[in-house]
Design a protein around this motif. Structure first.
Motif, PDB file in Angstrom:
ATOM      1  N   ALA A 818     -69.542  21.491  71.498  1.00 22.59           N
ATOM      2  CA  ALA A 818     -69.215  22.070  70.194  1.00 22.59           C
ATOM      3  C   ALA A 818     -70.360  22.946  69.718  1.00 22.59           C
ATOM      4  O   ALA A 818     -71.524  22.705  70.060  1.00 22.59           O
ATOM      5  CB  ALA A 818     -68.947  20.970  69.181  1.00 22.59           C
ATOM      6  N   LEU A 819     -70.036  23.972  68.932  1.00 21.09           N
ATOM      7  CA  LEU A 819     -71.083  24.827  68.359  1.00 21.09           C
ATOM      8  C   LEU A 819     -70.582  25.452  67.063  1.00 21.09           C
ATOM      9  O   LEU A 819     -69.393  25.718  66.906  1.00 21.09           O
ATOM     10  CB  LEU A 819     -71.514  25.909  69.345  1.00 21.09           C
ATOM     11  N   PRO A 820     -71.505  25.703  66.097  1.00 24.85           N
ATOM     12  CA  PRO A 820     -71.125  26.417  64.868  1.00 24.85           C
ATOM     13  C   PRO A 820     -71.228  27.918  65.106  1.00 24.85           C
ATOM     14  O   PRO A 820     -72.233  28.402  65.620  1.00 24.85           O
ATOM     15  CB  PRO A 820     -72.164  25.931  63.847  1.00 24.85           C
ATOM     16  N   ALA A 821     -70.177  28.655  64.721  1.00 18.61           N
ATOM     17  CA  ALA A 821     -70.170  30.105  64.963  1.00 18.61           C
ATOM     18  C   ALA A 821     -69.927  30.851  63.668  1.00 18.61           C
ATOM     19  O   ALA A 821     -69.064  30.466  62.872  1.00 18.61           O
ATOM     20  CB  ALA A 821     -69.091  30.462  65.989  1.00 18.61           C
ATOM     21  N   ALA A 822     -70.687  31.925  63.470  1.00 22.91           N
ATOM     22  CA  ALA A 822     -70.463  32.802  62.324  1.00 22.91           C
ATOM     23  C   ALA A 822     -69.162  33.565  62.528  1.00 22.91           C
ATOM     24  O   ALA A 822     -68.691  33.731  63.662  1.00 22.91           O
ATOM     25  CB  ALA A 822     -71.631  33.769  62.172  1.00 22.91           C
ATOM     26  N   ASP A 823     -68.581  34.053  61.428  1.00 25.33           N
ATOM     27  CA  ASP A 823     -67.290  34.736  61.510  1.00 25.33           C
ATOM     28  C   ASP A 823     -67.314  35.910  62.473  1.00 25.33           C
ATOM     29  O   ASP A 823     -66.389  36.112  63.260  1.00 25.33           O
ATOM     30  CB  ASP A 823     -66.869  35.231  60.114  1.00 25.33           C
ATOM     31  N   GLU A 824     -68.422  36.699  62.428  1.00 21.31           N
ATOM     32  CA  GLU A 824     -68.473  37.897  63.268  1.00 21.31           C
ATOM     33  C   GLU A 824     -68.613  37.572  64.753  1.00 21.31           C
ATOM     34  O   GLU A 824     -68.311  38.395  65.623  1.00 21.31           O
ATOM     35  CB  GLU A 824     -69.617  38.821  62.819  1.00 21.31           C
ATOM     36  N   ALA A 825     -69.111  36.357  65.075  1.00 22.09           N
ATOM     37  CA  ALA A 825     -69.303  35.985  66.485  1.00 22.09           C
ATOM     38  C   ALA A 825     -68.170  35.132  67.021  1.00 22.09           C
ATOM     39  O   ALA A 825     -68.115  34.848  68.221  1.00 22.09           O
ATOM     40  CB  ALA A 825     -70.634  35.233  66.640  1.00 22.09           C
ATOM     41  N   GLU A 826     -67.268  34.743  66.137  1.00 21.70           N
ATOM     42  CA  GLU A 826     -66.223  33.784  66.541  1.00 21.70           C
ATOM     43  C   GLU A 826     -65.353  34.326  67.659  1.00 21.70           C
ATOM     44  O   GLU A 826     -65.020  33.632  68.619  1.00 21.70           O
ATOM     45  CB  GLU A 826     -65.368  33.436  65.315  1.00 21.70           C
ATOM     46  N   SER A 827     -64.966  35.597  67.557  1.00 20.07           N
ATOM     47  CA  SER A 827     -64.081  36.172  68.578  1.00 20.07           C
ATOM     48  C   SER A 827     -64.750  36.227  69.943  1.00 20.07           C
ATOM     49  O   SER A 827     -64.094  36.087  70.980  1.00 20.07           O
ATOM     50  CB  SER A 827     -63.638  37.575  68.156  1.00 20.07           C
TER      51      SER A 827
END
Length: 1463
Positions: A818-827
């Motif tokens: 699992a990892l936390p992703a910022a909105d811009e990096a999610e894709s």
């Protein structure tokens, strides 16, 4: 005509067991004389004797009759006007026209008016036929007055109409639709045992459908075998019904076995319904290979998904949080020419709301209007729920106002959502106002709403307000739920109000409520909180004695009390019991015990016991001193204090730690060849020449084990993070830069950064890429930070490092990354690395178990770590690198079905012994703790056992716990849970779970389409169902079979759309699908109910002669009932005789119908004769039989005999029901014997029966009849206080009773008191009040009431105008009466006979001869006649003064023939 009066003697002489085809027919010399006689000849003979056959020439008359005048009728007033015209026409209009008029009124859904027309026809001695009776019976059924429908059916038995096979099937289906499946089963067995009919495939299917509806699959399978034994060939519907039920009950392996039997052994071709059931089941249990196989078979059959199919996919993906995949499905829909509808976008909105992405949810919502789609209340509720959960209450309030402005009506879900949101942020006053507003708008709070309000108040320290509301509700049904008391007891105890909590708990017994385990637990917790361990212990013992076994929560609660008191003896006792029952400690209780270990030395045996009840899932990072979740594995035999030094909880954690330490100490490692090749390829794409001396390596670092060299590397890695990320701050302390804490494994307040490792990639000894990760045992690893230096972006370095991390985790058998992703990096993470968004539920579960790092403004993503990329089964479960949309829609690798047999061969004894929910929960906890874990088969059997006990919510909750514990599940598991959702009327959740299985490519088949079709029909959405059916055929999504056609025909007939049903029958022939007896019987029955008996007979003839389809008992029953109801005795007997030739004998219900019909006509001796005949033939009369007899005597006014019958019922062991008592009470009231009626009312209550609205209405009518208005008014209030809701009839009785007793003011007060109540929206109410006010000389009030009719948007009826015109005439205002007379015609309400007589009387009083003459001419032209009172006034005028000759002639022309007068 022949005499319908000779079957009785024939039946008495020849028992029906000998009633064969060679039975002679008794005739009469002069039959025509007998038809008019009803005296001196036993009517029983008329009913049961053979009839002479008659010509069926009349059968064609109705078909050829023009129907234009009836097609023009658009409202009820026009129908009333036409009815009055037809009754005044000389000669009388034909019966065909009356039938067409009734049919038209019925199609407008004015069912009560159709019945009223029928009553008027009888009162006017207008003849009627079977078609007439069928229309009226249909109306009774539409108004849920089935008893009256059966009474009318029996009424037709005077003409020898006897049930046939189709009748029995109809009755069977009716019982099933009313959820009386066990009664239906007994009825079906009786039919077979007594050879009353030979069931066909339709009747078997109906019974099987009923059994499956209740989950009685074993009996359904037994009935399938019986069909074979009796030579009745099952069809695809039969098998599909059982397969669908098995799948819903999560018995998919059994369903697959039956599917194989059907296709291979019976050579029955599966349809779309069959495939859909199996695919849905397999998909729900994640058996993707088998689901893929089924999906591929469907594709081979060219069955493509439709809008609803895509909607299911979108909904399921959204529920799982896979929003990009859901959007992908919508794009695919559009590509395939399927326009997404409101349901599609509502699912998408709901998905974004569940993810907390309200901006995107609102964007989708706004885009719906641009697409021409109208948002419904469900859409708004989803958006509203999202705002409330995010505590954005102002936006939720704004949206609520938007709902009102759009003209939508907020429902109970809307209000409940708003209430929960308001309570969540502590705005209790606003919530309370909202609750009152909800009730003022006639939105009835349900159990959930009430619980939200009470719990919201308690959670916001407003227990007194919660208790006030509770007491205010009094005896309201909502106060009868145990969860209400549990909430209040919990709230009171937490607020230090132990006495109140104790009293509430004591009230449970007085209220007849049984405390559940949660109630006991809350009360025990209250005692523990106050230190009253003695009382807590007593209650703990008492709950077991009362059959409520404590659960793990109960044990933990009482344990905490004893821990606080340091009572080691009781602690040890309860720990032993927990071990015996397989219960585990929760985190707080375990923490208290560990504190005890730290602070003082405990007995060895007690420490050992603690280790045995510690949950495995409460594991921390492997860097911790001890793992509370694995203490049990360590046995803890000699653990008197905490271990010193470094130690680990289990072998898995030891191995992980050792492997990581080895890698850290091992230094740099060469990059694997595939990763090197990928980097070189990437650099070549960038136009860079690969360097020969490029030295790329990777290594693992740990801040706690750092040397000078490694600290330099770590410093370089930190510099990369500082360059690529904004400073990371602690939200609680505002301390900036948490990265160093992560690097060196330090803890900060509640956040523990222990166990952090660094993976770095170096190029020529320079750090170019780095990542921080932490492993939580085998279950989970997190990658909170990862970055590449700015100058090395896009060169493939990070992909190489990530591959190394992934391979490392795979080698350590870690399941999830699992990892936390910022909105811009999610894709990037989702498209390139195969991650997907983690559902909120899973994230919450992980955060409860582990200190997973979540940063503000990020979304948590996850993927499955693949251990073997060559294994196709792993790819199926993996979410890495495979687009979920492709996973859903693309074919899968086929797999062996060897597992399909496992469920069937597994022993089930341990589950058969489960008798209550507590046993099941105990077993569930035991199974989750075993090593190795229990198999999925056992979990399925446990869930099935809980479901069979009808604890549906508990089954769903256990399934959620299985998911939280990562316990694997299969299609059988999913089917059980879906069944529970359906049983709880949470169909949306059921479809969501169904869609959840689409990840493994389950695609709808013919059976699914049939199921959806049937669902729409059962929800009275026949028009939508028809559109859906047409779409299936038009787009060739499936090839409908006879079952699907029959289902659609049944739906059309249910709504009286017979022409379309017949059109569908023709379409079956055209498409080569052979109709069966059920298909024809359904249409015949509908035609008969709509009084179109001639059409039904024509279709019957076509079925038998042209199609060679043998009619069954249902077919005959429909026709006989119809003919009998229309007094077409000859044809009815012909059908009856055909039935007798088939060996179908009357049963109890048949005789009861006869008795009821005879009683309604007042032929009591004949009715008693039928009962005697019943007893002679071994058919014991039942409650219905005697209730009909009682009703007959009451109608005759013979109350002594009626009372004798009800007393004799008890001697025969029969218990009178409320309908029996209502009949007797009605008789007393009509005879003005009100004291006896009152005594009977008290008897009803004493017998434990609950008086219904008819009981109270009957009593009210009786009291008003004798002028006891005060008593009636008290009775009316008593009725409402007992939660018996007055209906339109009750309200009219009260108002009319008050008006008739000169209490118009009281009637008006009641009217105004009711305010905006729905009962004030009926025009009959205004008619009564206008009439009462005008007769009481309150003309202004009458006029105002009449004006209010238009203000309220009501349409005045002809009676409203008549009453108001009469009021004007009574006041001498004939001018205004004339204006209103003209106005009513302009408004499309033509005056009737009564209107003319009323206004004529006004002009006669004024002696306005001109208007008198004008009105008389109009009456003559319209065929109206003057009534007796108007004629009398005119005759007085003739006597008093000389009238013009032309006027006298006119008077003569409109004098009714019955009233012979001077003319």
């Amino acid at each position: 005509m022949t005499n319908p009066r000779s079957i009785a003697s024939f039946m008495f002489a020849h028992p029906l067991s000998k009633f064969k085809g060679n039975a002679s027919i008794i005739s009469f010399k002069n039959p025509s004389k007998f038809l008019g006689l009803r005296t001196g000849i036993c009517l029983l003979q008329t009913i049961l004797a053979p009839f002479h056959s008659t010509s069926s020439s009349n059968c064609q008359s109705k078909r050829n009759h023009p129907r234009s005048m009836f097609e023009k009728i658009t409202n009820l007033d026009e129908a009333f006007r036409l009815f009055d015209e037809m009754t005044q026409t000389k000669p009388l209009s034909s019966l065909v026209k009356f039938n067409q008029l009734l049919q038209t009124v019925t199609k407008m859904k004015h069912f009560s008016s159709s019945i009223e027309f029928f009553k008027q026809m009888n009162a006017l001695r207008i003849p009627f036929n079977l078609y007439t009776m069928n229309i009226v019976i249909n109306c009774c059924c539409k108004m849920y007055r089935t008893t009256e429908g059966f009474a009318l059916l029996g009424y037709g038995f005077k003409h020898a109409i006897e049930p046939n096979v189709f009748t029995f099937s109809t009755l069977l289906n009716g019982l099933i639709l009313e959820d009386k499946v066990l009664i239906a089963e007994s009825f079906f067995k009786k039919l077979i045992k007594e050879e009353l009919c030979d069931p066909d495939v339709i009747m078997y299917n109906t019974m099987i459908k009923g059994l499956c509806k209740c989950g009685i699959n074993d009996k359904a399978l037994g009935l399938l075998k019986l069909m074979d034994e009796r030579g009745c060939k099952p069809n695809v519907v039969t098998y599909s019904t059982i397969i669908d039920s098995l799948c819903k009950d999560e018995m998919v392996d059994d369903a697959l076995k039956l599917f194989t039997h059907m296709a291979i052994r019976k050579s029955i071709r599966p349809d779309v319904v069959t495939y859909s059931s199996l695919i849905r089941g397999l998909c729900n249990l994640c058996r993707w290979d088998e689901a893929s196989k089924m999906l591929k078979e469907m594709e081979d059959e060219r069955i493509s998904p439709d809008v609803q199919t895509f909607n299911i996919l979108v909904n399921a993906l959204c529920k799982e949080g896979h929003m990009e995949d859901a959007e992908g499905v919508i794009k695919l829909m559009i590509q395939r020419g399927k326009d997404p509808d409101s349901v599609t976008y509502t699912s998408l909105i709901d998905g974004y709301c569940l993810q907390g992405e309200m901006r995107k949810a609102r964007e989708v919502f706004d885009s719906m209007e641009f697409r021409g789609l109208i948002s419904n209340i469900v859409t708004y509720n989803s958006l509203l729920n999202g705002y409330c959960k995010k505590s954005r209450i102002e936006e939720a309030m704004h949206l609520f106002q938007e709902i009102i402005k759009k003209g939508l009506k907020p429902n109970v879900v809307t209000y409940s959502t708003m209430l929960q949101g308001l309570f969540l942020i502590g705005r209790c006053k606003d919530a309370y106002k909202f609750f009152n507003k909800m009730r003022s708008h006639n939105v009835i709070p349900d159990r959930c709403t009430y619980a939200i309000v009470l719990e919201g108040l308690c959670n916001n320290n407003q227990v007194d307000e919660a208790l006030s509301l509770f007491h205010l509700m009094g005896d309201n049904k909502l106060n009868s739920y145990i969860n209400v008391y549990t909430i209040l007891i919990d709230g009171a105890s937490k607020s230090g109000k132990l006495d109140i909590a104790r009293n509430l708990f004591k009230c449970l017994t007085a209220k007849g409520l049984k405390p559940d385990v949660q109630t006991y637990t809350v009360m025990i917790g209250a005692f523990c909180q106050e230190g009253l361990m003695g009382e807590a212990k007593e209650l703990f013992i008492e709950m077991e004695k009362r059959g409520c076994s404590p659960d793990d929560v109960t044990y933990c609660v009482i344990l905490q009390g004893f821990i606080k008191k340091e009572e080691e003896g009781m602690i040890e006792t309860h720990l032993k019991e927990m071990e015996d029952k397989g219960f585990l400690l929760d985190a707080s209780t375990l923490g208290m015990l560990l504190d005890q270990i730290k602070t003082r030395s405990l007995d060895d045996s007690l420490v050992k016991l603690i280790g045995k009840v510690v949950p495995k899932e409460v594991d921390g990072p492997c860097e911790k001193e001890y793992h509370v979740g694995c203490l049990k594995e360590q046995k803890m035999d000699n653990l008197k204090a905490l271990p010193k030094g470094e130690w680990f909880c289990c072998s898995d954690c030891t191995q992980i730690h050792a492997s990581l330490e080895t890698l850290v100490s091992g230094g740099e490692k060469n990059l694997p060849e595939p990763s090197m090749g990928a980097i070189k390829k990437k650099q070549a794409e960038q136009g860079l020449e690969p360097s020969a001396d490029l030295d790329i390596r990777w290594r693992l670092l740990c801040g706690k084990m750092g040397s000078d060299d490694t600290r330099v590397l770590l410093s370089n890695a930190v510099a990369i993070f500082h360059d690529r990320f904004d400073p990371i701050a602690d939200s609680t302390t505002s301390r900036l830069d948490l990265i160093p804490h992560m690097v060196y494994g330090r803890s900060l307040k509640q956040q523990d950064y222990g166990g952090m490792y660094w993976a770095i990639l170096t190029v020529n000894s320079t750090v170019v890429s780095a990542g921080i990760f932490r492993i939580f045992g085998n279950e989970l690893a997190e990658l909170p930070l990862v970055a590449t230096s700015s100058e090395c972006q896009g060169l493939g370095y990070f992909q190489a490092l990530f591959s190394c991390i992934e391979e490392l985790l795979a080698s350590l058998n870690v399941k999830i990354l699992a990892l936390p992703a910022a909105d811009e990096a999610e894709s990037i993470w989702t498209n390139k690395f195969g991650f997907q968004k983690m559902p909120d539920l899973e994230l919450k579960q992980y955060r409860r178990k582990y200190q997973v790092m979540v940063f503000q403004g990020t979304s948590m993503l996850y993927k499955t770590v693949e251990t073997d990329n060559t294994n196709p089964s792993i790819h199926l479960g993996s979410r890495t690198g495979i687009c979920l949309l492709q996973t859903i829609l693309a074919p899968f690798h086929s797999t062996s079905s060897s597992d399909c047999q496992s469920h069937r061969n597994h022993p089930r004894s341990m589950f058969d012994k489960i008798t209550n929910l507590d046993d099941a929960l105990i077993l569930f906890d035991e199974m989750t703790q075993r090593k190795p874990p229990s198999s999925v088969i056992k979990f399925n059997q446990l869930l099935q056992a809980v479901t069979k006990m009808k604890h549906f919510a508990s089954s769903v909750e256990l399934f959620k716990q299985m998911n939280a514990l990562r316990i694997p599940f299969d299609v059988y598991t999913m089917n059980i849970v879906i069944t529970c959702c359906f049983q709880m009327h949470r169909t949306t959740e059921g479809f969501a779970l169904l869609g959840y299985g689409f990840k493994h490519t389950i695609k709808p088949d013919v059976f699914i389409f049939s199921t959806l079709l049937n669902g729409l029909i059962l929800e009275d959405k026949a028009i939508i169902a028809e559109r859906f059916f047409k779409k299936l055929i038009k787009e060739e999504l499936c090839d409908p079979n006879v079952v699907m056609y029959s289902t659609m025909i049944k739906g059309l007939c249910k709504c009286g759309i017979n022409d379309k049903a017949i059109g569908l029958l023709k379409l079956m022939d055209e498409r080569g699908c052979k109709p069966n007896v059920v298909t024809y019987s359904t249409i015949i029955d509908s035609l008969c109910k709509d009084k179109m008996v001639d059409d039904a007979l024509k279709l019957f003839k076509h079925m038998v002669l042209r199609k060679n389809i043998r009619p069954n008992v249902v077919t005959y029953n429909s026709l006989i009932r119809g003919l009998c109801n229309l007094c077409r005795w000859n044809e009815a007997f012909k059908m009856l005789k055909e039935m007798e030739d088939e060996g179908i004998s009357p049963n109890v219900q048949t005789f009861s119908i006869l008795v009821d019909a005879l009683c309604k006509e007042g032929h009591m001796e004949d009715a008693e004769g039928v009962i005697k005949l019943m007893i002679q033939r071994g058919n014991d009369p039942n409650v219905v039989t005697y209730s009909s007899l009682i009703n007959g005597y009451c109608l005759q006014g013979d109350m002594s005999k009626a009372r004798e019958v009800i007393d004799s019922m008890e001697l025969r062991g029969l218990v009178p029901d409320i309908f029996t008592y209502n009949s007797l009470m009605n008789g007393y009231c009509k005879k003005s014997r009100i004291e006896e009626a009152m005594h009977l009312f008290q008897e009803i209550t004493k017998k434990g029966l609950k008086p219904n609205v008819i009981t109270y209405s009957t009593m009210l009518h009786g009291l008003f009849l004798i002028g006891r208005c005060k008593d009636a008014y008290k009775f009316f209030n008593k009725m409402r206080s007992h939660n018996v809701i007055p209906n339109e009839c009750t309200y009219a009785i009260v108002l009319e009773g008050l008006c008739n007793n000169n209490q118009v003011d009281e009637a008006l007060s009641l009217f105004h008191l009711m305010g905006g109540n729905k009962l004030n929206s009926y025009i009959i109410v205004y008619n009564i009040l206008i009439d009462g006010a005008s007769k009481s000389r309150k003309f202004d009030i009458a006029r105002n009431l009449f004006k209010n009719v238009f203000d309220k948007g009501l349409e005045p009826t002809i009676r409203t105008y008549n009453v108001m015109i009469g009021a004007f005439c009574r006041e001498g205002l004939t001018g205004q009466a004339k204006e209103l007379f003209i106005e009513m015609e302009k408004r499309g309400c033509s005056p009737d006979n009564v209107t003319y007589c009323v206004i004529l009387q006004g002009f006669i009083k004024k002696e306005e001869e001109g208007m008198i003459e004008t009105l008389l001419k109009e009456m003559e032209e319209k065929g109206f006649s003057i009534d007796a009172s108007t004629l009398s006034m005119l005759l007085d005028q003739i006597k008093a003064r000389s009238l013009d000759d032309s006027l006298v002639k006119l008077i003569c022309k409109v004098v009714p023939k019955e009233v012979d007068g001077a003319c």
